[in-house]
Design a protein around this motif. Structure first.
Motif, short mmCIF file in Angstrom:
data_model
loop_
_atom_site.label_atom_id
_atom_site.label_comp_id
_atom_site.label_asym_id
_atom_site.label_seq_id
_atom_site.Cartn_x
_atom_site.Cartn_y
_atom_site.Cartn_z
N SER A 147 0.97 -1.17 -0.09
CA SER A 147 -0.02 0.21 0.06
C SER A 147 0.83 1.21 0.00
CB SER A 147 -0.95 0.06 1.12
OG SER A 147 -0.16 0.03 2.33
N CYS A 148 0.27 2.43 -0.41
CA CYS A 148 0.97 3.55 -0.59
C CYS A 148 0.06 4.69 -0.57
CB CYS A 148 1.99 3.73 -1.47
SG CYS A 148 1.26 3.68 -3.35
N LEU A 149 0.59 5.88 -0.63
CA LEU A 149 -0.11 7.19 -0.85
C LEU A 149 0.01 8.00 -1.96
CD1 LEU A 149 -0.05 8.81 2.65
CD2 LEU A 149 -1.90 7.53 1.72
N ALA A 150 -0.74 8.06 -3.15
CA ALA A 150 -0.42 9.14 -4.03
C ALA A 150 -0.32 10.54 -3.69
CB ALA A 150 -1.50 8.84 -5.21
N VAL A 151 0.42 11.10 -4.16
CA VAL A 151 0.79 12.41 -3.49
C VAL A 151 1.32 13.33 -4.71
CG1 VAL A 151 1.08 11.67 -1.15
CG2 VAL A 151 3.00 11.84 -2.51
N THR A 152 1.55 14.65 -4.34
CA THR A 152 2.45 15.51 -5.20
C THR A 152 3.56 15.93 -4.50
OG1 THR A 152 0.38 16.33 -6.44
CG2 THR A 152 2.45 17.80 -6.55
N LEU A 153 4.79 15.66 -5.04
CA LEU A 153 6.05 15.84 -4.50
C LEU A 153 6.96 16.55 -5.62
CD1 LEU A 153 6.98 12.63 -2.65
CD2 LEU A 153 6.33 14.79 -1.64
N ASN A 154 7.51 17.62 -5.07
CA ASN A 154 8.33 18.37 -6.10
C ASN A 154 7.76 18.83 -7.51
OD1 ASN A 154 10.74 18.14 -4.43
ND2 ASN A 154 10.98 16.18 -5.25
N GLY A 155 6.35 19.16 -7.21
CA GLY A 155 5.73 19.56 -8.58
C GLY A 155 5.09 18.57 -9.44
N GLN A 156 5.51 17.20 -9.05
CA GLN A 156 4.79 16.29 -9.92
C GLN A 156 3.93 15.00 -9.06
OE1 GLN A 156 7.86 14.79 -12.37
NE2 GLN A 156 8.81 13.45 -10.58
N GLN A 157 3.35 14.38 -9.86
CA GLN A 157 2.56 13.10 -8.98
C GLN A 157 3.78 12.11 -8.78
OE1 GLN A 157 1.03 9.81 -10.60
NE2 GLN A 157 1.03 9.53 -8.18
N ASP A 158 3.69 11.54 -7.40
CA ASP A 158 4.43 10.83 -6.86
C ASP A 158 3.85 9.85 -5.82
OD1 ASP A 158 6.92 9.62 -6.27
OD2 ASP A 158 8.24 11.49 -6.40
N TYR A 159 4.81 9.02 -5.12
CA TYR A 159 3.96 8.06 -3.98
C TYR A 159 4.84 8.32 -3.04
CZ TYR A 159 1.88 6.32 -8.34
OH TYR A 159 1.06 6.18 -9.34
N PHE A 160 4.40 7.93 -1.95
CA PHE A 160 4.91 8.00 -0.45
C PHE A 160 4.47 6.97 0.39
CE2 PHE A 160 4.90 9.41 3.93
CZ PHE A 160 6.07 9.97 3.88
N GLY A 161 5.32 6.47 1.14
CA GLY A 161 5.12 5.38 2.18
C GLY A 161 6.04 4.40 2.41
N GLN A 162 5.96 3.37 3.42
CA GLN A 162 6.91 2.61 3.45
C GLN A 162 7.21 1.62 2.42
OE1 GLN A 162 9.00 2.58 5.73
NE2 GLN A 162 9.19 0.86 7.32
N THR A 163 6.19 1.21 1.65
CA THR A 163 6.47 0.63 0.39
C THR A 163 7.41 1.09 -0.35
OG1 THR A 163 4.17 -0.43 0.43
CG2 THR A 163 5.05 -0.56 -1.53
N VAL A 164 7.48 2.12 -0.66
CA VAL A 164 8.37 2.89 -1.48
C VAL A 164 9.94 2.86 -0.85
CG1 VAL A 164 9.13 5.26 -2.69
CG2 VAL A 164 6.60 4.50 -2.22
N ASN A 165 9.85 2.98 0.44
CA ASN A 165 11.08 2.89 1.06
C ASN A 165 11.61 1.50 1.05
OD1 ASN A 165 10.71 5.60 2.15
ND2 ASN A 165 9.90 4.99 3.86
N VAL A 166 10.62 0.25 1.18
CA VAL A 166 11.33 -0.91 1.02
C VAL A 166 11.76 -1.00 -0.30
CG1 VAL A 166 10.62 -3.39 1.16
CG2 VAL A 166 9.99 -1.88 2.96
N ALA A 167 10.79 -0.81 -1.36
CA ALA A 167 11.45 -1.11 -2.92
C ALA A 167 12.70 -0.54 -3.01
CB ALA A 167 10.24 -0.74 -3.53
N SER A 168 13.07 0.59 -2.83
CA SER A 168 14.15 1.36 -2.96
C SER A 168 15.28 0.83 -2.16
CB SER A 168 14.11 2.73 -2.24
OG SER A 168 15.35 3.34 -2.54
N ARG A 169 15.15 0.16 -0.94
CA ARG A 169 16.31 -0.46 -0.15
C ARG A 169 16.48 -1.94 -0.81
NH1 ARG A 169 15.39 3.76 2.19
NH2 ARG A 169 15.50 4.20 4.37
N VAL A 170 15.50 -2.50 -1.06
CA VAL A 170 15.34 -3.75 -1.73
C VAL A 170 16.34 -3.87 -3.15
CG1 VAL A 170 14.16 -5.47 -3.22
CG2 VAL A 170 13.51 -4.83 -1.09
N GLN A 171 16.10 -2.66 -3.81
CA GLN A 171 17.10 -2.66 -5.17
C GLN A 171 18.68 -2.52 -4.61
OE1 GLN A 171 18.71 0.77 -6.18
NE2 GLN A 171 19.80 -0.53 -7.63
#
Length: 468
Positions: free
Chosen positions: A393-417
């Motif tokens: 799960s995650c949140l759809a948000v606006t970051l730095n002027g564009q549509q982005d995503y926020f949440g622990q799922t994003v953090n985990v995916a980045s760390r897994v890479q």
């Protein structure tokens, strides 16, 4: 050449000819209701066209003013439209309620919000552009129900089987209905104001006439149930709004259940947010600043070129720059073809989203091979990707002027890479457990290998698998 013809000529510059031919033919010849709340997936299936190409053509047509796009919050139970929005920016409620079903639903973009397309009045005027002039049956077909419900051609006949009475009540008017109530559950419902009154009819048959009054206004009131007995009822209906209402007395019978179960796949908001054409056109216009919309399940893929710094040093800036640009082009092409979208690039890294884990794995396998082919073609065998995939799960948000995503799922995916080596794809347990992802791995002869690791900044244990 008229305005519509000029617009379709322009559309051919950005969309497939077969899809444009179909849309142009529909605008010219299709009945009015077929051009209202168009379901992109159903349209693609009925015409034998690729879904992604139909979606891309409709999005580009919206940009040209041929069609208008609507984000409909729909009830999962009855498929009624609870809120029609020209933009995601106006979805500002944590929960939406359906009076017809007496149920509430948390606002998520997975299956609660559909995206439909309606021809613009500048191109062709259709009946749905003037909903107050629609018959009751057509109002239900074209305004109340979403594109998820598979309605029969003769809807009026079916409505007669599931309603005792239906009234077209002008603003400020009253109506008196004399009904003979059968045993069971009845629903007095108006699709314009979304006002409902449940009737629980049981017990001995009433000898005297019963009375009930229902008022329609724009004030949200809780849906309640009135106990009545079978027999005569005097039902008083009063319209206190400034537009006509269409109250009906519905019978909760098997015919109604069968009607509401007739469903078609729809273009969900989640799927559209993972569409590359949509991101390219609406990158900065999707959500309001500070707005947060929940997605229950989205799959993230992060990739990064291995040892790209050494690549620049070994082959020089110009050659390396060309290689990196070609790598980005190939990755975006593959991601889009697997129904994903590039959210952003940082340095040599890519963050992409997919509707389901199997699409992300399919893209990762192809991306890995594409980099090997590119390295061999340019005689740089060390051109390899490190990739990680996670779903959650995650949140759809606006970051730095564009549509982005926020949440622990994003953090985990980045760390897994960051755990991946030169040719491995590292995925989490939620990805491997997806039935379609498992089938895809088996088809490709790939066996995930379990690794026990700790992820930086992640408190909970995360099981990861190498796909090499």
């Amino acid at each position: 050449m008229n305005d519509a013809e000029t617009l379709f000529v322009a559309l051919r510059q950005s969309a497939d000819d077969d899809v444009v031919d179909m849309l142009e033919r529909m605008v010219r010849d299709a009945p009015d209701h077929a051009l209202n709340k168009m379901n992109a997936l159903d349209l693609a299936a009925s015409e034998g066209l690729d879904e992604e190409r139909v979606i891309a053509a409709l999005l580009n047509a919206v940009g040209l003013g041929i069609f208008e796009m609507t984000w409909n919050v729909m009830c999962p139970s009855c498929a009624g439209v609870l809120s029609a929005n020209k933009s995601l920016k106006t979805l500002d409620r944590a929960q939406y309620s359906c009076a017809f079903c007496a149920a509430g639903y948390d606002t998520t973009l997975d299956n609660l919000v559909e995206v439909t397309f309606t021809v613009s009045p500048r191109v062709r005027k259709i009946a749905a552009h003037s909903p107050d002039e629609l018959s009751a049956a057509e109002y239900y077909r074209q305004i109340f129900w979403s594109s998820a419900i598979d309605l029969p051609a003769d809807l009026e006949k079916l409505l007669r089987e599931v309603t005792l009475e239906m009234v077209d009540l002008p603003p400020g008017e009253r109506a008196i209905l004399s009904l003979q109530l059968p045993k069971g559950t009845l629903i007095v419902f108006d699709p314009v104001t979304h006002t409902a009154q449940f009737l629980d009819v049981g017990g001995e048959e009433a000898s005297d006439r019963q009375n009930l009054s229902v008022i329609f206004n724009k004030v949200d009131v809780p849906v309640d149930t009135v106990a009545l007995r079978p027999g005569p009822l005097r039902l008083a209906l009063e319209n206190r709004t400034e537009s006509r209402v269409l109250p009906a007395v519905w019978v909760a019978n098997q015919v109604l259940d069968d009607l509401l179960k007739r469903r078609k796949p729809v273009l969900t908001a989640k799927r559209l947010l993972t569409n590359q054409t949509f991101r390219d056109i609406y990158r900065t216009e999707t959500l309001a600043i500070g707005q947060r919309l929940k997605i229950l399940s989205l799959t993230f893929l992060f990739s990064d070129l291995k040892d790209s710094t050494a690549l620049y040093e070994r082959v020089g800036d110009l050659v390396a720059f060309d290689l990196v640009n070609e790598h980005f082009r190939l990755l975006q092409e593959i991601i889009a073809s697997e129904r994903g979208a590039v959210v952003k690039t940082v340095g040599d890294a890519v963050m992409a989203t997919f509707e389901t884990p199997d699409r992300a794995i399919a893209a990762a396998i192809r991306m890995r091979e594409a980099m090997s082919d590119l390295g061999a073609e340019r005689q740089h065998q060390s051109l390899h990707l490190k990739m990680g995939i996670h779903e959650g799960s995650c949140l759809a948000v606006t970051l730095n002027g564009q549509q982005d995503y926020f949440g622990q799922t994003v953090n985990v995916a980045s760390r897994v890479q960051g755990l991946a080596d030169s040719r491995s794809i590292v995925v989490t347990e939620s990805v491997v457990e997806n039935v379609h992802a498992r089938a895809l791995l088996e088809t490709n002869g790939l066996t995930p290998t379990l690794r026990h690791v700790a992820l930086s900044g992640i408190a909970d244990k995360v099981l990861v698998y190498d796909i090499s």
